[in-house]
Design a protein around this motif. Structure first.
Motif, mmCIF file in Angstrom:
data_model
loop_
_atom_site.group_PDB
_atom_site.id
_atom_site.type_symbol
_atom_site.label_atom_id
_atom_site.label_comp_id
_atom_site.label_asym_id
_atom_site.label_seq_id
_atom_site.Cartn_x
_atom_site.Cartn_y
_atom_site.Cartn_z
ATOM 1 N N GLU A 1 42.437 -18.078 26.788
ATOM 2 C CA GLU A 1 42.084 -17.746 28.164
ATOM 3 C C GLU A 1 42.658 -16.397 28.581
ATOM 4 O OE1 GLU A 1 44.368 -19.947 27.280
ATOM 5 O OE2 GLU A 1 45.867 -20.329 28.821
ATOM 6 N N LEU A 2 43.646 -15.881 27.864
ATOM 7 C CA LEU A 2 44.217 -14.577 28.204
ATOM 8 C C LEU A 2 43.654 -13.460 27.332
ATOM 9 C CD1 LEU A 2 47.995 -15.510 28.502
ATOM 10 C CD2 LEU A 2 46.377 -15.292 30.349
ATOM 11 N N CYS A 3 42.947 -13.827 26.286
ATOM 12 C CA CYS A 3 42.576 -12.831 25.270
ATOM 13 C C CYS A 3 41.418 -11.965 25.765
ATOM 14 C CB CYS A 3 42.172 -13.540 23.990
ATOM 15 S SG CYS A 3 41.856 -12.424 22.628
ATOM 16 N N THR A 4 41.529 -10.659 25.510
ATOM 17 C CA THR A 4 40.446 -9.742 25.892
ATOM 18 C C THR A 4 39.696 -9.214 24.679
ATOM 19 O OG1 THR A 4 41.995 -7.934 25.895
ATOM 20 C CG2 THR A 4 41.557 -8.972 28.001
ATOM 21 N N MET A 5 39.956 -9.738 23.508
ATOM 22 C CA MET A 5 39.261 -9.361 22.264
ATOM 23 C C MET A 5 39.380 -7.861 21.983
ATOM 24 S SD MET A 5 38.150 -12.399 21.957
ATOM 25 C CE MET A 5 37.907 -13.753 23.094
ATOM 26 N N CYS A 6 40.588 -7.325 22.134
ATOM 27 C CA CYS A 6 40.752 -5.891 21.910
ATOM 28 C C CYS A 6 40.987 -5.575 20.443
ATOM 29 C CB CYS A 6 41.896 -5.346 22.742
ATOM 30 S SG CYS A 6 43.497 -5.987 22.273
ATOM 31 N N ASN A 7 41.224 -6.597 19.602
ATOM 32 C CA ASN A 7 41.333 -6.422 18.158
ATOM 33 C C ASN A 7 42.642 -5.767 17.705
ATOM 34 O OD1 ASN A 7 39.756 -7.219 15.931
ATOM 35 N ND2 ASN A 7 39.346 -5.086 15.435
ATOM 36 N N LEU A 8 43.597 -5.529 18.632
ATOM 37 C CA LEU A 8 44.809 -4.827 18.220
ATOM 38 C C LEU A 8 45.688 -5.695 17.320
ATOM 39 C CD1 LEU A 8 45.769 -3.011 21.532
ATOM 40 C CD2 LEU A 8 44.929 -1.986 19.462
ATOM 41 N N CYS A 9 45.651 -7.019 17.499
ATOM 42 C CA CYS A 9 46.481 -7.890 16.666
ATOM 43 C C CYS A 9 45.976 -7.893 15.226
ATOM 44 C CB CYS A 9 46.513 -9.301 17.230
ATOM 45 S SG CYS A 9 44.895 -10.008 17.542
ATOM 46 N N ILE A 10 44.644 -7.864 15.077
ATOM 47 C CA ILE A 10 44.064 -7.893 13.733
ATOM 48 C C ILE A 10 44.444 -6.610 12.987
ATOM 49 C CG2 ILE A 10 41.912 -8.262 12.458
ATOM 50 C CD1 ILE A 10 42.297 -10.452 14.482
ATOM 51 N N VAL A 11 44.401 -5.482 13.701
ATOM 52 C CA VAL A 11 44.747 -4.209 13.079
ATOM 53 C C VAL A 11 46.229 -4.182 12.732
ATOM 54 C CG1 VAL A 11 44.853 -1.728 13.496
ATOM 55 C CG2 VAL A 11 42.880 -3.018 14.256
ATOM 56 N N ALA A 12 47.059 -4.823 13.579
ATOM 57 C CA ALA A 12 48.507 -4.754 13.366
ATOM 58 C C ALA A 12 48.975 -5.639 12.222
ATOM 59 C CB ALA A 12 49.225 -5.150 14.657
ATOM 60 N N CYS A 13 48.214 -6.681 11.913
ATOM 61 C CA CYS A 13 48.688 -7.666 10.924
ATOM 62 C C CYS A 13 48.837 -7.022 9.538
ATOM 63 C CB CYS A 13 47.715 -8.840 10.842
ATOM 64 S SG CYS A 13 48.294 -10.132 9.742
ATOM 65 N N PRO A 14 50.055 -7.078 8.942
ATOM 66 C CA PRO A 14 50.226 -6.427 7.631
ATOM 67 C C PRO A 14 49.709 -7.271 6.468
ATOM 68 C CG PRO A 14 52.315 -7.288 8.414
ATOM 69 C CD PRO A 14 51.307 -7.602 9.477
ATOM 70 N N THR A 15 49.489 -8.568 6.677
ATOM 71 C CA THR A 15 49.094 -9.424 5.548
ATOM 72 C C THR A 15 47.686 -10.004 5.694
ATOM 73 O OG1 THR A 15 50.155 -11.289 6.663
ATOM 74 C CG2 THR A 15 51.459 -10.123 5.024
#
Lengths: 371, 156
Positions: free
Chosen positions: B107-121
């Protein structure tokens, strides 16, 4: 400030248009003083969609604050992101690879086309024609699908990041854009047949919402509104960014100063954007799409400003940095706010129906005005 | 002179209206040009990059790739992700940080994709699902790692 509905001391009728009115394109609230059907004064009231984006950005890092700017002028979200990324790159002296630059320009021009198409459809609705809306959205849908495939979202993409773009373009991107160009070229004449040449439309537009070049400048208007008054102001020409100096395109200037001139500027800009896309599409250079940046961006102490040309006009980003992880202060110069401030000048003495048509040609996006 | 202008205007007006009506008539008789999508009956295949929601990939042995480094939590602009870590005891008796629960607030997510880019694994990715409406808001708070799942071998 006029607050209530009723009659003014001079006996004029005061009415509210909006904030929930279909012709105000969002939550714009206009308090209008009417003498019969003639508009004597029109005063915009803002604050209905204020989200304090500038303050919010002060608590976000230099990578995070860019996604919020998509929510300001949501019809040119790519270009907003580009402006913010350019400021961060300027401060950190990051050189964007050529491929990244070209992809950025392609995306920005596709966004500009999508924005102008939506404006065209909505303007038709404002002057009482319903069909243009469907014609415009049919073509806009194709652009949205292209965006969806490469950027992952249709409206608030967050695709342009400091250093370049987030991903490389999708393998289908070039073919899909080529298909779109062929489709659009066969359809753009339909627009002229349906609306531009229409006698009712021309009668509603010509000589309405007059603003001279000097007045428009003094109100701070930018973009198609100022260019329709005969003043050169395209940031892509004055201060080129991201390789706009390498592409051939014309800056559209009209001298009509009225609603029809503003209409023509945008319709011709659609063709210019198409030609920019055609020039770049087959010449996307090979290489990296994103420059190597540090995981955590820290801007040096100082003040940084950069500006871009959105579909509505000049969009400026001003960052004051204290050297920390988050900006000390961010100020956005949005084109919609200045363009709206000229509305009362344009509509003083005109009829109420012309006010709606003039507002349509200003291409207002309320979240951009009211950040 | 006035009369000539008047007749010209009327002529231009009628022709422009007829031109417009011809276009409308064309679409009225050419049904192939209609592009309406019958959404709930026919579902469109969304592109693989479409951002619908964040999911964690698990393989058939119920193993995920998340080390609990909290890079995504730090990258998220609006506190959508909360990572609870625990300490595992490795076979050689050392303590090792590992993921306990990966809480994701849709409900808080704005789908900005920054977490996916940040994930090292590459532990998390975006899914193509988009029909998220539920009757209770609490159903939107999700735990992404499946019960009983553990870290894939070789992922550091």
């Amino acid at each position: 400030m006029i607050e209530e509905v009723g009659t003014s001391p001079e006996g004029d009728l005061i009415i509210n248009v909006g904030p929930q009115h279909p012709s105000t394109h969002g939550v714009l609230h206009l308090v209008i003083t009417l003498n019969g059907e003639t508009v004597k004064n029109c005063e915009p009231h803002l604050g209905y969609i204020h989200r304090s984006i500038e303050k919010m950005c002060e608590s976000l890092s230099y990578r995070q604050f860019i996604y919020v700017t998509s929510r300001m002028d949501y019809l040119s979200s790519h270009i907003n992101n580009q402006g913010c990324s350019l400021t961060v790159e300027k401060a950190l002296q990051i050189e964007v690879p050529e491929r990244g630059k070209v992809i950025r320009v392609l995306m920005a021009e596709l966004t500009r086309m999508a924005s102008h198409l939506l404006w065209w459809g909505a303007l038709g609705m404002d002057v009482g024609a319903f069909t243009p809306f469907f014609h415009a959205f049919r073509e806009r849908e194709v652009i949205n699908d292209i965006m969806e495939e490469t950027c992952g979202a249709r409206l608030t993409m967050n695709y342009i990041v400091p250093g370049g773009v987030m991903y490389d373009i999708h393998p289908n991107f070039q073919q899909k854009v080529k298909d779109f160009i062929t489709l659009f070229k066969s359809k753009i004449d339909e627009y002229d047949t349906l609306v531009t040449g229409n006698i009712i439309f021309q009668q509603r537009m010509k000589g309405v919402g007059y603003i001279s070049g000097e007045d428009a400048l003094s109100y701070g208007c930018t973009g198609p509104v100022l260019r329709a008054s005969g003043v050169k102001c395209d940031i892509r020409k004055i201060a080129p960014y991201d390789g706009y100096e390498k592409v051939q395109f014309e800056e559209i200037i009209e001298t009509g100063c009225d609603s029809y001139a503003r209409y023509l500027v945008r319709m011709k800009e659609l063709k210019q954007s198409l030609s920019i896309i055609e020039q770049l599409l087959d010449n996307i250079p090979e290489g990296e799409f994103q420059a190597k940046t540090k995981a955590v961006l820290k801007l040096p102490k100082g003040e940084f400003y950069s500006r871009v040309e959105t579909a509505r006009g000049e969009f400026g980003v001003y960052i004051i940095s204290e050297g920390g992880l988050t900006p000390y202060r961010i100020k956005f110069r949005s084109p919609g706010f200045s363009n709206l401030s000229a509305l009362h000048h344009m509509t003083k003495g005109s009829k109420l129906g012309d006010l709606v048509a003039t507002m349509g040609t200003l291409d207002l996006v309320i979240p951009d005005i009211d950040r | 002179m006035f009369l000539v202008d008047y007749i010209k205007t009327v002529y231009n007006g009628v022709t422009s209206l007829l031109k417009g009506m011809r276009m409308t008539g064309y679409y009225f008789t050419h049904h192939k040009e209609i592009i309406t999508q019958q959404y709930p009956d026919v579902k469109q295949v969304l592109p693989e990059r479409f951002r619908g929601e964040v999911v964690m990939t698990h393989d058939e042995k119920n193993e995920h790739r998340c080390t609990g480094c909290t890079a995504c939590e730090l990258a998220c602009p609006n506190a959508t992700i909360k990572i609870v870590t625990k300490f595992d005891i490795t076979p050689d008796g050392k303590k090792k940080k590992a993921l306990d629960t990966f809480v994701y607030h849709l409900e808080l997510c704005t789908m900005c994709n920054l977490c996916i880019v940040a994930c090292p694994t590459d532990a998390i990715k975006m899914a193509q699902s988009f029909e998220h409406s539920v009757y209770d808001r609490s159903l939107l708070t999700k735990v992404l790692n499946k019960p009983g799942s553990k870290l894939m071998e070789g992922v550091e």
